[in-house]
Design an enzyme around this catalytic site. Sequence first.
Site, mmCIF file in Angstrom:
data_model
loop_
_atom_site.group_PDB
_atom_site.id
_atom_site.type_symbol
_atom_site.label_atom_id
_atom_site.label_comp_id
_atom_site.label_asym_id
_atom_site.label_seq_id
_atom_site.Cartn_x
_atom_site.Cartn_y
_atom_site.Cartn_z
ATOM 1 C CB CYS A 1 -4.321 -1.449 -5.547
ATOM 2 S SG CYS A 1 -3.292 -0.110 -4.891
ATOM 3 N N GLY B 1 -0.966 2.239 -6.234
ATOM 4 C CA GLY B 1 -1.852 3.150 -6.937
ATOM 5 C C GLY B 1 -2.181 2.590 -8.297
ATOM 6 C CG ASP C 1 -0.520 4.868 -3.734
ATOM 7 O OD1 ASP C 1 -1.648 4.339 -3.616
ATOM 8 O OD2 ASP C 1 0.542 4.229 -3.644
ATOM 9 C CE LYS D 1 -5.381 -0.274 -1.825
ATOM 10 N NZ LYS D 1 -5.030 0.881 -0.956
ATOM 11 C CD1 TRP D 2 -3.679 -8.198 -6.336
ATOM 12 C CD2 TRP D 2 -5.190 -9.789 -5.961
ATOM 13 N NE1 TRP D 2 -3.129 -9.375 -6.752
ATOM 14 C CE2 TRP D 2 -4.040 -10.378 -6.536
ATOM 15 C CE3 TRP D 2 -6.275 -10.601 -5.657
ATOM 16 C CZ2 TRP D 2 -3.962 -11.749 -6.804
ATOM 17 C CZ3 TRP D 2 -6.191 -11.953 -5.920
ATOM 18 C CH2 TRP D 2 -5.045 -12.520 -6.481
ATOM 19 C CG ASP D 3 -1.285 -2.423 -2.962
ATOM 20 O OD1 ASP D 3 -0.890 -2.076 -4.089
ATOM 21 O OD2 ASP D 3 -1.332 -1.643 -1.987
ATOM 22 C CD1 TRP E 1 -4.105 -3.103 0.837
ATOM 23 C CD2 TRP E 1 -2.841 -4.598 1.915
ATOM 24 N NE1 TRP E 1 -2.814 -2.990 0.356
ATOM 25 C CE2 TRP E 1 -2.014 -3.901 1.001
ATOM 26 C CE3 TRP E 1 -2.261 -5.597 2.704
ATOM 27 C CZ2 TRP E 1 -0.648 -4.157 0.868
ATOM 28 C CZ3 TRP E 1 -0.903 -5.857 2.563
ATOM 29 C CH2 TRP E 1 -0.103 -5.144 1.659
ATOM 30 C CG ASP F 1 -4.806 -0.472 3.027
ATOM 31 O OD1 ASP F 1 -3.602 -0.767 2.932
ATOM 32 O OD2 ASP F 1 -5.496 -0.156 2.036
ATOM 33 N NE ARG G 1 5.115 -0.160 1.170
ATOM 34 C CZ ARG G 1 3.921 -0.592 1.579
ATOM 35 N NH1 ARG G 1 3.437 -1.734 1.121
ATOM 36 N NH2 ARG G 1 3.208 0.109 2.430
#
Length: 725
Positions: A526, A529, A548, A476-478, A411, A368, A443
């Site tokens: 993603c 979440g 999440d 994993k595409w956040d 990630w 990740d 963030r």
Amino acid sequence: MIRYSKTTRILALDNKSIGYAVYVNDAGYLETLYFGKRLAGYTDFDCVRKSGEFASPRYVVQTGKEEGYADGFKAACAPLEVSPHGLWDKRGAPLIVRSKEGSFETDLRFKSVRRLKGVPAIEGLPHAHGDAETADILLEDKNLRVRAHLYLTIFADKDILLKSFCIENFGRKAVRLTRAMSMQLDLPRADYDLVHFHGRWAKERDYCCNALTDGIQEISSNHGRSSAEENPFVYLKEKNATTDSGEVIGFNLIYSGNFKFRTLVTPFRGLHLLYGIDDEDFEWKLSAGEKFFTPQAVIAYSAEGTDAMSQTFHRFIRENLMTYADNCEYKPVLFNSWEGCTFDFDTDLILAYIDDAVKIGTELFVLDDGWFGARNTDAAGLGDWKVNEKKIDLKRVITHCTAHKIKFGIWFEPEMINFDSDLFRAHPEYVLGWGKEELSLARHQFCLDFANPEVVDNIYAQMRAFFKEYPVDYVKWDYNRTVAEHVSAAYPADRQGEIYHRLVLGYYSLLGRLTREFPKIMFEGCASGGGRFDLGTLYYCPQIWCSDESDPAQRIDIQFNTSIGYPLSCIGSHVNDSPVAPYSTKAALALFGTYGYEMNPNKLTQEEIDTLAKTADVYRKYHRDVIANGTLYHLRAPYEGNYMCMQCVSQDKKTSLVLFMNKFKELDVFRFVRLKGLDARKRYRNTLDGQVHTGEYYEKIGLNFSEAWMNEFSHALVLLTEVTK
């Protein structure tokens, strides 16, 4: 499936189960005559049309006379497919066009209709496919010099309708779309409840049921994504509808951005629905010769309760929406590193994680956040998609996975940027909202301006170079913040109303290019979440990280509610180290999703390893045929009492898995649960008590989950298999 009579001017769409009928009235408007269970014929609708108030008069300037419509058209209350705007009908139009002169009057009237085979592709947007027919209805506003194609699609084997528009400027002057929704639906009664799924981060998709009352209700997102606050899946259910009976109409939108679902209960007690792109801060300049496509709205009809509607959506998403080539095949058990180590890792730690992860059945290891740029905290590195070789030897990690005969995943957060990054220092103008004296942060990051094709090209080049060098099987595409400033430095002032939608088009452009070029990589969506859990994402990504929050006390509701509108095969669900429940309970719940792990595997005891490995074995044997591609039944909702129960049955009805999960401690309570979907004549052995009964027995009597003492979050995972001797 589609027929149009020039004599009666009735357009009928039907399959074996449902029917939909539209009448072209004397004024040239499309009146919705019927939507429901299939009829034998679609001709006798005079009594439907002629109820209510007097017909609408009009003054004809050429003749200087007052005239009516021979067919008794009622402008203020007739159920329409496309209401005009700025005229007598004030219920709300799906399309509003502003002319060069400033007028908002939009009056689209019937020109022609033709039948198309299949589902029309939608330029720049994800769209459905499959065995279907489409009525392409051409409407025209002569004054605006604008045409609109209303696409009505019906599927041969599913109780599904699609609606969308293509708006075309065939004049010489630019016009502006100030509303471009995907559908209008007028129903002759309003005695429904509206079910929607609201929430927030780590508490997505809470079930909420509102009675429809006089006036307007809206379910919407203005966050730049479909959002955790409201999901685009909603449904109407008549007052007496249950899981197994009554009329239920479900709605969803193949779109990942701002949306609005609007209900109006009219003074005549009719129901007027609009659904599509949220018109807040929306304006699209449509120059001469240009077209604008709206996303497809999906409508699922059921006369047999909520579960039939739910199952229809599940089949549609798996068979007619997703494009990942291996979507229906076995997907590996996944281990994600995030909750175990967050940013604090090196090569040796990750290798140790892999060594212990395989002991619990891991078949895909995912590294990740934290592997790239200066990414040791969440304050730096986003935008710099190059491996930090001082921190991690990624080729050694991939080689280690190969040695263990497992796959490797990574990630990304492609749509975001930190101000502490090389990309920001080189291109601050790539930040959405750039040019202001102050910008909002979340963030420690900004949104990249994905409305700007140059920005999308930059990120594409970086990701493509990475995939060419490092063989990965999964991404994993956040997407860890929402849009605040929706201003782009790449567009002039008169096009800033386009930015929200262009951001979504940029997302689809990048994701589409990568999935086409690297079709063997499985991309998982993603957004902190479940903040972008929608059909637009599922077109490209066969699964989405559900939330999440993996604590089973919250996950019971999150997963159950998500599964009403979306198939279990796409609901990302992992076992973590939450102390609320034992690993056996958490694993059973995760099994009714995509199944995976997030914890420090080096800290697992041998007993915990054995428990998780046992569930992974169940996954390997039964998940593909029973859970991922089987039929889901919602036996008991967690908001209806003190336990949740759901059941999956394989398509051949030979195997079934049942998950029962208690919520709070209870003493001496009967808990009989009747099962569904089994073959009444087949005999099945169950692993709850080892008994063999017929399908009829299980459906009429059920399984007995009663115990003298049942603690919080105790559970039972029951396998039923056909007995042939």
